[in-house]
Design a protein around this motif. Structure first.
Motif, PDB file in Angstrom:
ATOM      1  N   ALA A  27     -44.727  38.819  39.992  1.00  0.00           N
ATOM      2  CA  ALA A  27     -43.420  39.479  40.065  1.00  0.00           C
ATOM      3  C   ALA A  27     -43.548  40.982  39.844  1.00  0.00           C
ATOM      4  O   ALA A  27     -42.910  41.784  40.543  1.00  0.00           O
ATOM      5  CB  ALA A  27     -42.485  38.870  39.021  1.00  0.00           C
ATOM      6  N   ASP A  28     -44.367  41.389  38.891  1.00  0.00           N
ATOM      7  CA  ASP A  28     -44.564  42.817  38.623  1.00  0.00           C
ATOM      8  C   ASP A  28     -45.206  43.515  39.820  1.00  0.00           C
ATOM      9  O   ASP A  28     -44.846  44.642  40.169  1.00  0.00           O
ATOM     10  CB  ASP A  28     -45.449  43.004  37.386  1.00  0.00           C
ATOM     11  N   PHE A  29     -46.166  42.833  40.446  1.00  0.00           N
ATOM     12  CA  PHE A  29     -46.827  43.407  41.620  1.00  0.00           C
ATOM     13  C   PHE A  29     -45.833  43.575  42.763  1.00  0.00           C
ATOM     14  O   PHE A  29     -45.783  44.628  43.413  1.00  0.00           O
ATOM     15  CB  PHE A  29     -47.983  42.520  42.055  1.00  0.00           C
ATOM     16  N   GLU A  30     -45.044  42.543  43.020  1.00  0.00           N
ATOM     17  CA  GLU A  30     -44.065  42.592  44.118  1.00  0.00           C
ATOM     18  C   GLU A  30     -43.041  43.702  43.892  1.00  0.00           C
ATOM     19  O   GLU A  30     -42.551  44.308  44.849  1.00  0.00           O
ATOM     20  CB  GLU A  30     -43.366  41.252  44.261  1.00  0.00           C
ATOM     21  N   ALA A  31     -42.716  43.988  42.630  1.00  0.00           N
ATOM     22  CA  ALA A  31     -41.720  45.012  42.316  1.00  0.00           C
ATOM     23  C   ALA A  31     -42.182  46.400  42.729  1.00  0.00           C
ATOM     24  O   ALA A  31     -41.366  47.273  43.041  1.00  0.00           O
ATOM     25  CB  ALA A  31     -41.407  44.994  40.818  1.00  0.00           C
ATOM     26  N   THR A  32     -43.486  46.611  42.758  1.00  0.00           N
ATOM     27  CA  THR A  32     -44.022  47.927  43.135  1.00  0.00           C
ATOM     28  C   THR A  32     -44.707  47.914  44.502  1.00  0.00           C
ATOM     29  O   THR A  32     -45.229  48.934  44.937  1.00  0.00           O
ATOM     30  CB  THR A  32     -45.031  48.412  42.073  1.00  0.00           C
ATOM     31  N   LYS A  78     -43.306  46.504  47.794  1.00  0.00           N
ATOM     32  CA  LYS A  78     -42.214  45.840  48.505  1.00  0.00           C
ATOM     33  C   LYS A  78     -42.646  45.199  49.811  1.00  0.00           C
ATOM     34  O   LYS A  78     -41.991  44.269  50.304  1.00  0.00           O
ATOM     35  CB  LYS A  78     -41.086  46.840  48.779  1.00  0.00           C
ATOM     36  N   ASN A  79     -43.772  45.664  50.364  1.00  0.00           N
ATOM     37  CA  ASN A  79     -44.212  45.133  51.654  1.00  0.00           C
ATOM     38  C   ASN A  79     -45.131  43.913  51.505  1.00  0.00           C
ATOM     39  O   ASN A  79     -45.613  43.368  52.495  1.00  0.00           O
ATOM     40  CB  ASN A  79     -44.953  46.220  52.438  1.00  0.00           C
ATOM     41  N   ILE A  80     -45.380  43.493  50.261  1.00  0.00           N
ATOM     42  CA  ILE A  80     -46.277  42.350  50.039  1.00  0.00           C
ATOM     43  C   ILE A  80     -45.577  41.283  49.207  1.00  0.00           C
ATOM     44  O   ILE A  80     -45.097  41.553  48.100  1.00  0.00           O
ATOM     45  CB  ILE A  80     -47.578  42.782  49.326  1.00  0.00           C
ATOM     46  N   LYS A  81     -45.539  40.077  49.740  1.00  0.00           N
ATOM     47  CA  LYS A  81     -44.991  38.933  49.000  1.00  0.00           C
ATOM     48  C   LYS A  81     -46.153  38.049  48.563  1.00  0.00           C
ATOM     49  O   LYS A  81     -47.056  37.765  49.349  1.00  0.00           O
ATOM     50  CB  LYS A  81     -44.026  38.131  49.869  1.00  0.00           C
ATOM     51  N   ILE A  82     -46.134  37.611  47.304  1.00  0.00           N
ATOM     52  CA  ILE A  82     -47.198  36.766  46.765  1.00  0.00           C
ATOM     53  C   ILE A  82     -46.733  35.314  46.737  1.00  0.00           C
ATOM     54  O   ILE A  82     -45.785  34.960  46.033  1.00  0.00           O
ATOM     55  CB  ILE A  82     -47.618  37.198  45.348  1.00  0.00           C
ATOM     56  N   GLU A  83     -47.369  34.507  47.549  1.00  0.00           N
ATOM     57  CA  GLU A  83     -47.111  33.061  47.535  1.00  0.00           C
ATOM     58  C   GLU A  83     -48.149  32.414  46.611  1.00  0.00           C
ATOM     59  O   GLU A  83     -49.354  32.493  46.861  1.00  0.00           O
ATOM     60  CB  GLU A  83     -47.230  32.480  48.937  1.00  0.00           C
ATOM     61  N   GLN A  84     -47.671  31.795  45.550  1.00  0.00           N
ATOM     62  CA  GLN A  84     -48.578  31.254  44.541  1.00  0.00           C
ATOM     63  C   GLN A  84     -48.921  29.790  44.820  1.00  0.00           C
ATOM     64  O   GLN A  84     -48.030  28.958  44.994  1.00  0.00           O
ATOM     65  CB  GLN A  84     -47.944  31.390  43.150  1.00  0.00           C
ATOM     66  N   GLN A  85     -50.207  29.519  44.864  1.00  0.00           N
ATOM     67  CA  GLN A  85     -50.693  28.161  45.110  1.00  0.00           C
ATOM     68  C   GLN A  85     -51.356  27.654  43.833  1.00  0.00           C
ATOM     69  O   GLN A  85     -52.517  27.933  43.565  1.00  0.00           O
ATOM     70  CB  GLN A  85     -51.698  28.158  46.277  1.00  0.00           C
ATOM     71  N   TYR A  86     -50.584  26.922  43.062  1.00  0.00           N
ATOM     72  CA  TYR A  86     -51.111  26.378  41.804  1.00  0.00           C
ATOM     73  C   TYR A  86     -51.562  24.928  41.997  1.00  0.00           C
ATOM     74  O   TYR A  86     -50.936  24.162  42.727  1.00  0.00           O
ATOM     75  CB  TYR A  86     -50.051  26.413  40.707  1.00  0.00           C
TER      76      TYR A  86
END
Length: 427
Positions: free
Chosen positions: A60-65, A67-75
């Motif tokens: 979430a912190d990464f996405e906040a800074t 904006k052009n990258i969305k992180i899809e988490q694969q747990y």
């Protein structure tokens, strides 16, 4: 009439210029739209609930800074994590950024991206890590990742039990013989039942005691051609651990030490004086308000030099990623000081990044955090041969007889050697 023609020409020129400006504006807008188009990066990891919570915050912190990258988490849980990755790789797909251990075995198959050229291109400082930490991520002279944290081992001690027994707290001058003696003194029995144990350890750490005793597993940790566990120093180290359980009976039986949660419970209920363990034990200790404890250095054995474990699981980039630039941006954030600080504040890791390791974020604790830093400097990388997983699986199976007292270390090693040689010495 001429005046009218002039006005018409001027109007026409204005229209043309306006059209050109609009065209340029549209082109510029189109280019911005393209550069601002959001890219999805898939990040895979395993972990306990505390880790998952931190991972979500990091994303979430990464996405906040970014904006052009969305992180899809694969747990996926540890039990199925690696099988899921193998299935994806077999199908020609892969997460873009992956949390991995035993990296060498995956680098060998070509599924990972080499890190060094990217680090040079983007100015990433690999000197923020100790060389031994990076060895676990190197294959054929190339680097394929960096560790998130260190699996550094220390000696935890229960102050109350030491005070009750009027035994001085252990310090950096502790020897193995002194450790054995203290463990015996801290052990209490009620009839035939042990009510308090002196020391506990995870049996899978046996290789560290082998190193501490001057023994070796192989002739070369990266490209082994010979198993060296039949060396007297290696056998003696294994027997030292077995004797704590079965001869001195100062360590709990195998059934109670094969699971770290049971070791932790004995310690927090004041039924255990010492633990050889890593930083992951600390959160459970800090939750117990009246528990008095601290950490100190591992003992030395004879005249052998100080040694510990360096490195742990870490972050890698897929060679199959369709978005190499964005994958790198996220990878470098994950391994950088901001994300490392978040993990460090959780009190569950010894940060791999030297800057964070030596910062107040890690050092200002209620326990002696400096011990972890000093022990990390003595760290040695886990064997980096791709055969290491099969080797340790086999040894843990055979050596269980040592921990249960069914066989001596020498007999167990001799029984295991044919299988171990087959794993390591075969082409």
């Amino acid at each position: 009439m001429k005046k009218t023609k002039k006005i018409s020409v001027i109007i026409l020129l204005v229209i043309v210029i306006a059209s050109l400006i609009a065209g340029c504006s549209n082109e510029s807008s189109s280019n911005n739209s393209s550069s601002d188009k959001q890219v999805t990066i898939v990040w895979s990891y395993w972990g306990d609930p505390w880790e998952v919570a931190i991972d979500k915050k990091i994303a979430a912190d990464f996405e906040a800074t970014h904006k052009n990258i969305k992180i899809e988490q694969q747990y996926a849980p540890w039990s199925s994590y690696f099988q899921k990755l193998q299935t994806q790789w077999s199908g020609g797909t892969s997460p873009d950024v992956m949390f991995l251990n035993n990296t060498v075995s995956y680098a060998k198959t070509g599924v990972l991206q080499e890190i060094t050229p990217l680090a040079k291109k983007y100015g990433y400082n690999l000197d923020d890590y100790y060389p031994e930490q990076l060895k676990e991520f190197q294959y054929d002279g190339k680097l394929y990742g960096v560790p998130r944290d260190n699996d550094t081992k220390v000696l935890f001690y229960n102050k109350k039990l030491f005070d009750d027994a009027k035994i001085p707290y252990p310090d950096k001058n502790l020897t193995w013989d002194q450790l054995v003696d203290i463990s015996k003194k801290l052990t209490k029995k009620d009839g035939n039942v042990t009510s308090q144990y002196g020391i506990a350890f995870d049996p899978s750490f046996w290789f560290l005691t082998t190193w501490m005793n001057g023994g070796q597993l192989f002739d070369d940790d990266s490209n082994p051609t010979k198993v060296l566990l039949d060396d007297p120093k290696a056998i003696d180290a294994l027997q030292k651990l077995g004797d704590l359980i079965n001869k001195d009976k100062s360590a709990p039986p195998y059934e109670l030490i094969k699971d770290s949660s049971q070791i932790s419970q004995l310690f927090t209920t004041n039924k255990l004086g010492l633990i050889v363990g890593n930083h992951a034990l600390i959160p459970s200790f800090t939750k117990v308000a009246d528990l008095k404890w601290d950490v100190t250095y591992l003992p030395t054995i004879g005249n052998n030099p100080k040694v510990n474990v360096a490195g742990g699981a870490g972050y890698t980039i897929s060679s199959k990623t369709k978005h190499p630039k964005e994958a790198w941006e996220f990878w470098s954030y994950l391994t950088g000081p901001d994300a490392q600080k978040l993990f460090t504040e959780s009190q569950l890791i010894v940060p791999a990044n030297k800057k964070v390791l030596n910062s107040d974020t890690f050092l200002k604790q209620s326990y002696n955090a400096q011990v972890f830093i000093d022990e990390t400097k003595a760290g040695r990388a886990y064997p980096t041969t791709p055969k290491a997983n099969d080797f340790f699986t086999a040894t843990n199976q055979y050596f269980q007889a040592i921990w249960t007292g069914q066989k001596s270390a020498k007999d167990s090693v001799n029984e295991a050697l044919p299988q171990l040689k087959k794993i390591i010495e075969s082409k």
